[in-house]
Design a protein around this motif. Structure first.
Motif, PDB file in Angstrom:
ATOM      1  N   ILE A  46       0.846  -1.195   0.000  1.00  0.00           N
ATOM      2  CA  ILE A  46       0.000   0.000   0.000  1.00  0.00           C
ATOM      3  C   ILE A  46       0.881   1.244   0.000  1.00  0.00           C
ATOM      4  CG2 ILE A  46      -1.623   1.351   1.418  1.00  0.00           C
ATOM      5  CD1 ILE A  46      -2.665  -1.287   2.530  1.00  0.00           C
ATOM      6  N   MET A  47       0.484   2.249  -0.768  1.00  0.00           N
ATOM      7  CA  MET A  47       1.161   3.545  -0.645  1.00  0.00           C
ATOM      8  C   MET A  47       0.130   4.555  -0.163  1.00  0.00           C
ATOM      9  SD  MET A  47       3.449   5.500  -3.448  1.00  0.00           S
ATOM     10  CE  MET A  47       2.366   6.496  -4.425  1.00  0.00           C
ATOM     11  N   ALA A  48       0.441   5.229   0.932  1.00  0.00           N
ATOM     12  CA  ALA A  48      -0.529   6.173   1.485  1.00  0.00           C
ATOM     13  C   ALA A  48       0.181   7.415   1.989  1.00  0.00           C
ATOM     14  CB  ALA A  48      -1.319   5.516   2.616  1.00  0.00           C
ATOM     15  N   ASN A  49      -0.576   8.492   2.115  1.00  0.00           N
ATOM     16  CA  ASN A  49       0.015   9.747   2.582  1.00  0.00           C
ATOM     17  C   ASN A  49      -0.015   9.835   4.101  1.00  0.00           C
ATOM     18  OD1 ASN A  49      -2.754   9.763   2.062  1.00  0.00           O
ATOM     19  ND2 ASN A  49      -2.843  11.984   2.178  1.00  0.00           N
ATOM     20  N   LEU A  50       1.069  10.361   4.632  1.00  0.00           N
ATOM     21  CA  LEU A  50       1.253  10.421   6.080  1.00  0.00           C
ATOM     22  C   LEU A  50       1.033  11.852   6.558  1.00  0.00           C
ATOM     23  CD1 LEU A  50       2.198   8.918   8.623  1.00  0.00           C
ATOM     24  CD2 LEU A  50       4.522   9.555   8.020  1.00  0.00           C
ATOM     25  N   HIS A  51       0.114  12.006   7.491  1.00  0.00           N
ATOM     26  CA  HIS A  51      -0.218  13.357   7.947  1.00  0.00           C
ATOM     27  C   HIS A  51       0.569  13.793   9.170  1.00  0.00           C
ATOM     28  CE1 HIS A  51      -3.422  14.547   5.270  1.00  0.00           C
ATOM     29  NE2 HIS A  51      -3.826  13.296   5.276  1.00  0.00           N
ATOM     30  N   THR A  52       1.341  12.899   9.747  1.00  0.00           N
ATOM     31  CA  THR A  52       2.111  13.284  10.920  1.00  0.00           C
ATOM     32  C   THR A  52       3.579  13.406  10.535  1.00  0.00           C
ATOM     33  OG1 THR A  52       2.289  10.951  11.476  1.00  0.00           O
ATOM     34  CG2 THR A  52       0.566  12.185  12.575  1.00  0.00           C
ATOM     35  N   ALA A  53       4.347  14.040  11.421  1.00  0.00           N
ATOM     36  CA  ALA A  53       5.743  14.283  11.090  1.00  0.00           C
ATOM     37  C   ALA A  53       6.585  13.020  11.257  1.00  0.00           C
ATOM     38  CB  ALA A  53       6.295  15.401  11.963  1.00  0.00           C
ATOM     39  N   GLU A  54       6.160  12.143  12.149  1.00  0.00           N
ATOM     40  CA  GLU A  54       6.988  10.974  12.420  1.00  0.00           C
ATOM     41  C   GLU A  54       6.397   9.702  11.831  1.00  0.00           C
ATOM     42  OE1 GLU A  54       7.997  10.868  16.709  1.00  0.00           O
ATOM     43  OE2 GLU A  54       7.761  13.024  16.436  1.00  0.00           O
ATOM     44  N   VAL A  55       7.240   8.716  11.664  1.00  0.00           N
ATOM     45  CA  VAL A  55       6.775   7.418  11.178  1.00  0.00           C
ATOM     46  C   VAL A  55       5.886   6.805  12.259  1.00  0.00           C
ATOM     47  CG1 VAL A  55       7.495   5.144  10.402  1.00  0.00           C
ATOM     48  CG2 VAL A  55       8.879   7.144   9.857  1.00  0.00           C
ATOM     49  N   ASN A  75       3.768   1.808   2.538  1.00  0.00           N
ATOM     50  CA  ASN A  75       4.801   2.789   2.221  1.00  0.00           C
ATOM     51  C   ASN A  75       4.260   4.174   2.542  1.00  0.00           C
ATOM     52  OD1 ASN A  75       6.802   4.327   1.138  1.00  0.00           O
ATOM     53  ND2 ASN A  75       6.413   3.731  -0.987  1.00  0.00           N
ATOM     54  N   TRP A  76       4.667   4.709   3.684  1.00  0.00           N
ATOM     55  CA  TRP A  76       4.163   6.037   4.089  1.00  0.00           C
ATOM     56  C   TRP A  76       4.943   7.124   3.373  1.00  0.00           C
ATOM     57  CZ3 TRP A  76      -0.258   6.008   6.421  1.00  0.00           C
ATOM     58  CH2 TRP A  76      -0.604   4.983   7.312  1.00  0.00           C
ATOM     59  N   VAL A  77       4.249   8.026   2.729  1.00  0.00           N
ATOM     60  CA  VAL A  77       4.903   9.139   2.048  1.00  0.00           C
ATOM     61  C   VAL A  77       4.391  10.436   2.673  1.00  0.00           C
ATOM     62  CG1 VAL A  77       5.231  10.303  -0.149  1.00  0.00           C
ATOM     63  CG2 VAL A  77       4.975   7.822  -0.089  1.00  0.00           C
ATOM     64  N   PRO A  78       5.302  11.329   3.070  1.00  0.00           N
ATOM     65  CA  PRO A  78       4.843  12.579   3.686  1.00  0.00           C
ATOM     66  C   PRO A  78       3.817  13.281   2.793  1.00  0.00           C
ATOM     67  CG  PRO A  78       7.214  12.396   3.835  1.00  0.00           C
ATOM     68  CD  PRO A  78       6.757  11.242   3.004  1.00  0.00           C
ATOM     69  N   ASP A  79       2.795  13.778   3.440  1.00  0.00           N
ATOM     70  CA  ASP A  79       1.682  14.366   2.708  1.00  0.00           C
ATOM     71  C   ASP A  79       2.135  15.453   1.732  1.00  0.00           C
ATOM     72  OD1 ASP A  79      -1.258  14.340   2.556  1.00  0.00           O
ATOM     73  OD2 ASP A  79      -1.010  16.448   3.072  1.00  0.00           O
ATOM     74  N   GLY A  80       3.112  16.251   2.144  1.00  0.00           N
ATOM     75  CA  GLY A  80       3.538  17.379   1.325  1.00  0.00           C
ATOM     76  C   GLY A  80       4.110  16.981  -0.025  1.00  0.00           C
ATOM     77  N   SER A  81       4.761  15.827  -0.088  1.00  0.00           N
ATOM     78  CA  SER A  81       5.366  15.454  -1.368  1.00  0.00           C
ATOM     79  C   SER A  81       4.673  14.257  -1.981  1.00  0.00           C
ATOM     80  CB  SER A  81       6.855  15.166  -1.166  1.00  0.00           C
ATOM     81  OG  SER A  81       7.028  14.207  -0.163  1.00  0.00           O
ATOM     82  N   TYR A  82       3.442  14.009  -1.551  1.00  0.00           N
ATOM     83  CA  TYR A  82       2.764  12.788  -1.978  1.00  0.00           C
ATOM     84  C   TYR A  82       2.499  12.742  -3.472  1.00  0.00           C
ATOM     85  CZ  TYR A  82      -0.186   8.694  -1.796  1.00  0.00           C
ATOM     86  OH  TYR A  82      -0.686   7.449  -1.996  1.00  0.00           O
ATOM     87  N   GLU A  83       2.049  13.876  -4.029  1.00  0.00           N
ATOM     88  CA  GLU A  83       1.672  13.861  -5.443  1.00  0.00           C
ATOM     89  C   GLU A  83       2.853  13.569  -6.349  1.00  0.00           C
ATOM     90  OE1 GLU A  83      -0.264  17.128  -4.477  1.00  0.00           O
ATOM     91  OE2 GLU A  83      -2.285  16.479  -5.038  1.00  0.00           O
ATOM     92  N   GLU A  84       4.018  14.153  -6.026  1.00  0.00           N
ATOM     93  CA  GLU A  84       5.203  13.896  -6.845  1.00  0.00           C
ATOM     94  C   GLU A  84       5.581  12.429  -6.800  1.00  0.00           C
ATOM     95  OE1 GLU A  84       5.147  17.395  -5.019  1.00  0.00           O
ATOM     96  OE2 GLU A  84       7.295  17.142  -4.705  1.00  0.00           O
ATOM     97  N   LYS A  85       5.553  11.891  -5.597  1.00  0.00           N
ATOM     98  CA  LYS A  85       5.925  10.499  -5.400  1.00  0.00           C
ATOM     99  C   LYS A  85       4.982   9.585  -6.194  1.00  0.00           C
ATOM    100  CE  LYS A  85       7.589   6.863  -3.224  1.00  0.00           C
ATOM    101  NZ  LYS A  85       8.849   6.269  -3.547  1.00  0.00           N
ATOM    102  N   MET A  86       3.711   9.942  -6.146  1.00  0.00           N
ATOM    103  CA  MET A  86       2.694   9.151  -6.838  1.00  0.00           C
ATOM    104  C   MET A  86       2.934   9.189  -8.344  1.00  0.00           C
ATOM    105  SD  MET A  86      -1.263   9.895  -6.110  1.00  0.00           S
ATOM    106  CE  MET A  86      -1.330  11.187  -7.342  1.00  0.00           C
ATOM    107  N   ASN A  87       3.173  10.384  -8.883  1.00  0.00           N
ATOM    108  CA  ASN A  87       3.412  10.509 -10.316  1.00  0.00           C
ATOM    109  C   ASN A  87       4.680   9.792 -10.740  1.00  0.00           C
ATOM    110  OD1 ASN A  87       1.239  11.916 -11.305  1.00  0.00           O
ATOM    111  ND2 ASN A  87       2.030  13.865 -10.572  1.00  0.00           N
ATOM    112  N   ALA A  88       5.709   9.908  -9.897  1.00  0.00           N
ATOM    113  CA  ALA A  88       6.963   9.234 -10.234  1.00  0.00           C
ATOM    114  C   ALA A  88       6.754   7.729 -10.241  1.00  0.00           C
ATOM    115  CB  ALA A  88       8.048   9.620  -9.241  1.00  0.00           C
ATOM    116  N   SER A  89       5.965   7.213  -9.299  1.00  0.00           N
ATOM    117  CA  SER A  89       5.703   5.783  -9.256  1.00  0.00           C
ATOM    118  C   SER A  89       4.929   5.343 -10.487  1.00  0.00           C
ATOM    119  CB  SER A  89       4.902   5.406  -8.010  1.00  0.00           C
ATOM    120  OG  SER A  89       5.589   5.764  -6.863  1.00  0.00           O
ATOM    121  N   LEU A  90       3.990   6.156 -10.892  1.00  0.00           N
ATOM    122  CA  LEU A  90       3.210   5.820 -12.082  1.00  0.00           C
ATOM    123  C   LEU A  90       4.131   5.799 -13.298  1.00  0.00           C
ATOM    124  CD1 LEU A  90       0.348   5.444 -13.424  1.00  0.00           C
ATOM    125  CD2 LEU A  90       0.420   7.881 -13.867  1.00  0.00           C
ATOM    126  N   ALA A  91       5.018   6.810 -13.382  1.00  0.00           N
ATOM    127  CA  ALA A  91       5.882   6.932 -14.552  1.00  0.00           C
ATOM    128  C   ALA A  91       6.872   5.793 -14.634  1.00  0.00           C
ATOM    129  CB  ALA A  91       6.624   8.258 -14.508  1.00  0.00           C
TER     130      ALA A  91
END
Lengths: 509, 318
Positions: A46-55, A75-91
């Motif tokens: 699973i890839m999901a966005n993380l809303h807290t600062a810590e793991v 796979n927790w991805v910080p919320d702030g950079s989630y969209e980039e990570k998602m697009n990169a994964s798709l690409a």
């Protein structure tokens, strides 16, 4: 020696910084999914966005795995950079088995890939699952692409927007709760000029805002001024919100706030954390945005200032004498299942079985409220979350994002609010439902918008900020709108209108 | 693909056992073995990814892959040149580059000259270490510090201006302040680090030269002018050419962090544009074309600079 360096340099110069990744190498599905014998735990990535600062801690995860006989790899991805990570994964073809999309605009970005058969259609399968079949048909329709369902969703209130303000400051200055945008202006002005904290210094401002025209103050204020939600009908045709005079009125309103020093002067570059800090530290008295934020603001303001009192208000009327509030299409997070990682329908069914179990009231309560006795207590049949934010942030909050459905569909406990302003905020959020402004383009489709709508929107975003800070005037703003039209906006208008007329005539039939 | 090319080369060599090349290879096998890791590094991380450049000539769709995406010829480049933003981005990039050369490039040389004149070794080392440190800070931290200092609300610089009775300046939302802010941040972060190579070059200068000059009564300044500077001229030229090679690598992170709605007209450069158009909106082919164009410009500039250096009697880098 220099020769070698030259070669090195040329290589460096040629290696393009862009994302020249090879998408063809789609990875093997990491989990063997349901293909395994049913006895072993199903592995789900699973890839999901993380809303807290810590793991997050894995306390909840372990319990969920136990209850659903799965082995989760999140796979927790910080919320702030989630969209980039998602697009990169798709690409690069490295999407996991379950992708969480943050909101509607992410779903739009994926539309092209969805149409090209990259994700599993789940619509026909939902009826086989006792919990998933309860998902709301109308909301599912909002997530649909060409009438087919591909996504599970998490329900969110249609509109949380409203005004949070310092009640103690208003009381000290003898100000009534604001009813109109003019009242609001006067209150914010007084908060700036009249020393509401009585420390003898002019060190406060009215409004705290951030670098977000949508979830910050601007779009909510625009609603009060009668601006449509992204798109509205003008002479029977759809037109974007910024072509309406109400939008310009809103800009002028915020411009006045900026000019008179009522709003933080740097708001176009202020982060959400800094914006909230201005409010928490008693520098600013009004926060316009999600009324649900009142609880986190309160939890942080109360320890430093025992005298602070907060209040919430909605249904502010604009100069036109009416009110309204923009809405979202009923879902926040949506979950997609890429075919590159979920190989067979059997695997898909195993994952859906997991989500079906996750949607049961017991597990929903677990991921949303935590463990009874540790993270929440039952009070009048409602869940009262403990006060320890550090504990809940670490154990529970990250997992809330995994929830499927919501209050109305998954039978979860109702939350109990010991803080009465939070309870009021929740009431007002429900009350917002009576004055919603919907986005008419939510179910519609425009090819040009999918392709370059976001970049074109940047033109308008820049122009709006530049108007507010006084860098351009109305004519300058109009010029930018024309640029938007010329660079593809006209096409978007055309395509949306074609889709709109089509949808209308179909509805009549 | 690259690996198969290597093996085929080896087998060709094997077929002519008496060739001079093979004998040389065998004789110096230890040396060749030692360059292998470096060779593989460039092959795997630099040359093989370069095949990704073909997507600049395609309408690349991630789910179709490089092999199946439709070819579109030069469409992406045509779109770039027709883009209304193109000339603005190009000129922003070149201006920032020019400022880099004029304002930043001489600073490490001056610093190195000054440090070189310091007689007390302990003091010199302390200063050196102190001015290196900023190099290890990430841009996020440096830009955040700048923001905190320059903010209109409570920023220390504006508070000082106000205390002196001057008007507050909205540095962050003013296009005119972007370039000075950019270059000052670079100088603050990189100047100390940049002195390392110069100091090394200066350490290699034969002390007899200085002794001879002192005997002839040359002052410290004369020594600097006639011995130190000419001795490191080659290094300066080399670093200048390398710097020009970076012409369009202006530091994505830094510019992206400083970029906002109010300064986009001067702050948008190729790197940030590739990022917003490419990664954020999924236009992979177009942004690859932009990056490709940028690399070609960089390559041409390096070759031109190198040619000029050679003309001027310097060594050049290749």
């Amino acid at each position: 020696m220099w020769k070698k360096n030259g070669a090195l340099l040329m290589t460096a110069a040629l290696s393009v910084t862009a994302i020249a990744g090879c998408g063809s190498s789609s990875k093997e599905a990491q989990g063997s999914g349901g293909a395994q014998t049913p006895a072993g735990p199903t592995k789900i990535t699973i890839m999901a966005n993380l809303h807290t600062a810590e793991v997050p801690s894995d306390l909840i995860e372990k319990k969920v795995e136990e209850a659903t006989n799965t082995q989760l790899e999140i796979n927790w991805v910080p919320d702030g950079s989630y969209e980039e990570k998602m697009n990169a994964s798709l690409a690069t073809g490295t999407l996991p088995q379950v992708v969480y999309l943050k909101n509607q605009s992410s779903l739009i970005l994926f539309k092209d890939a969805i149409r090209n058969n990259q994700f599993w259609e789940i619509g026909p399968l939902l009826k086989d699952y006792p919990n998933l079949k309860n998902l709301n048909q109308t909301i599912l329709n909002n997530t649909a692409v060409d009438g087919k369902y591909y996504a599970l969703y998490q329900e969110t209130p249609l509109s949380r927007q409203g005004v949070i303000y310092r009640k103690d400051w208003a009381d000290a200055l003898g100000i009534e709760p604001p009813k109109t945008t003019e009242d609001l202006y006067k209150m914010m002005k007084a908060f700036t000029e009249n020393d509401p904290d009585k420390n003898g210094k002019k060190d406060t401002i009215g409004l705290t805002d951030r670098n977000d025209l949508i979830y910050g103050a601007f779009k909510t204020l625009a609603s009060y001024f009668g601006t449509p939600n992204s798109w509205g009908e003008k002479d029977g045709k759809l037109a974007p919100d910024f072509t309406f005079p109400n939008y310009v009125e809103t800009m002028k309103y915020v411009q006045r706030l900026h000019k008179e020093g009522i709003i933080n002067q740097d708001f176009p570059v202020t982060s959400k954390t800094d914006q909230q800090n201005l409010f928490i530290t008693g520098k600013a008295g009004v926060y316009i945005g999600s009324m649900a934020d009142v609880i986190s603001l309160w939890q942080k303001i109360n320890p430093v200032n025992k005298n602070a009192k907060l209040d919430v208000v909605n249904r502010i009327t604009g100069p036109q004498g009416t009110t309204g509030i923009w809405s979202i299409p009923g879902y926040g997070t949506a979950m997609l299942f890429p075919k590159s990682a979920v190989k067979t329908e059997k695997d898909l069914r195993a994952i859906l079985t997991f989500y079906d179990k996750l949607m049961s009231p017991e597990l929903t309560n677990l991921i949303y409220f935590g463990v009874e006795g540790t993270h929440y207590k039952l009070q009048d049949g409602k869940a009262a979350v403990v006060d320890d934010i550090k504990l809940t942030d670490r154990d529970v909050k990250p997992y809330q994002v995994l929830m499927v459905g919501g209050q109305s569909t998954n039978g979860m406990l109702k939350p109990y609010f010991s803080y009465d302003t939070k309870a009021k905020a929740e009431e007002l959020i429900l009350d917002n439902n009576k004055v919603l402004i919907n986005d008419p383009t939510a179910p519609l489709d425009s090819k040009t918008y999918t392709e370059k709508g976001v970049r074109l929107q940047d033109i308008i975003k820049d122009a709006t900020y530049n108007f507010i800070i006084g860098k351009i005037d109305e004519a300058g703003f109009q010029k930018e709108v024309d640029r938007w039209k010329k660079e593809g906006g006209d096409k978007i208008i055309e395509e949306y209108n074609a889709a709109y007329t089509k949808a209308k005539s179909e509805a009549k039939k | 693909m690259g690996q198969s090319a290597v093996t085929s080369k080896v087998s060709i060599g094997g077929s002519k056992p008496k060739s001079a090349l093979l004998r040389r290879l065998v004789k110096n096998r230890a040396l060749y073995l030692m360059i292998l890791p470096g060779l593989f590094f460039f092959l795997i991380f630099k040359y093989i990814p370069m095949f990704g450049l073909v997507i600049a000539f395609q309408d690349y769709k991630p789910y179709l892959g490089v092999l199946n995406s439709p070819w579109v010829g030069l469409d992406n480049f045509r779109r770039l040149f027709e883009e209304p933003m193109f000339f603005r981005i190009l000129s922003n990039t070149l201006i920032l580059f020019g400022m880099n050369l004029v304002f930043y490039f001489p600073v490490p040389i001056l610093l190195a000259l000054m440090l070189n004149e310091v007689r007390r070794n302990g003091f010199k080392r302390v200063v050196q270490t102190l001015i290196y440190i900023p190099h290890f800070m990430s841009w996020v931290i440096i830009v955040s510090i700048t923001f905190v200092m320059l903010s209109v609300d409570r920023g220390i610089v504006n508070e000082m201006l106000a205390a002196m009775g001057l008007a507050k300046v909205n540095f962050l939302l003013n296009a005119d302040w972007f370039r000075p802010m950019y270059i000052l941040q670079i100088i603050w972060r990189e100047a100390g680090w940049g002195t390392i190579i110069y100091l090394a070059a200066m350490a290699a200068i034969d002390p007899q030269l200085y002794e001879a000059a002192r005997m002839d009564g040359a002052s410290r300044f004369r020594q600097m002018w006639h011995i130190t500077l000419p001795s490191i001229r080659g290094v300066i030229v080399m670093l200048l050419i390398l710097k020009i090679g970076d012409v369009l690598e202006l530091g994505f992170e830094q510019v992206y962090l400083l970029l906002n709605s109010a300064n986009r007209e001067v702050a948008e450069i190729f790197d940030t544009y590739v990022y917003t158009a490419g990664l954020k909106q999924g236009q992979y082919s177009f942004s690859t074309a932009v990056g490709f164009f940028k690399s070609i410009v960089g390559l041409i500039l390096v070759m031109a600079a190198n040619w000029l250096a050679k003309k001027a009697g310097e060594e050049g880098i290749y």
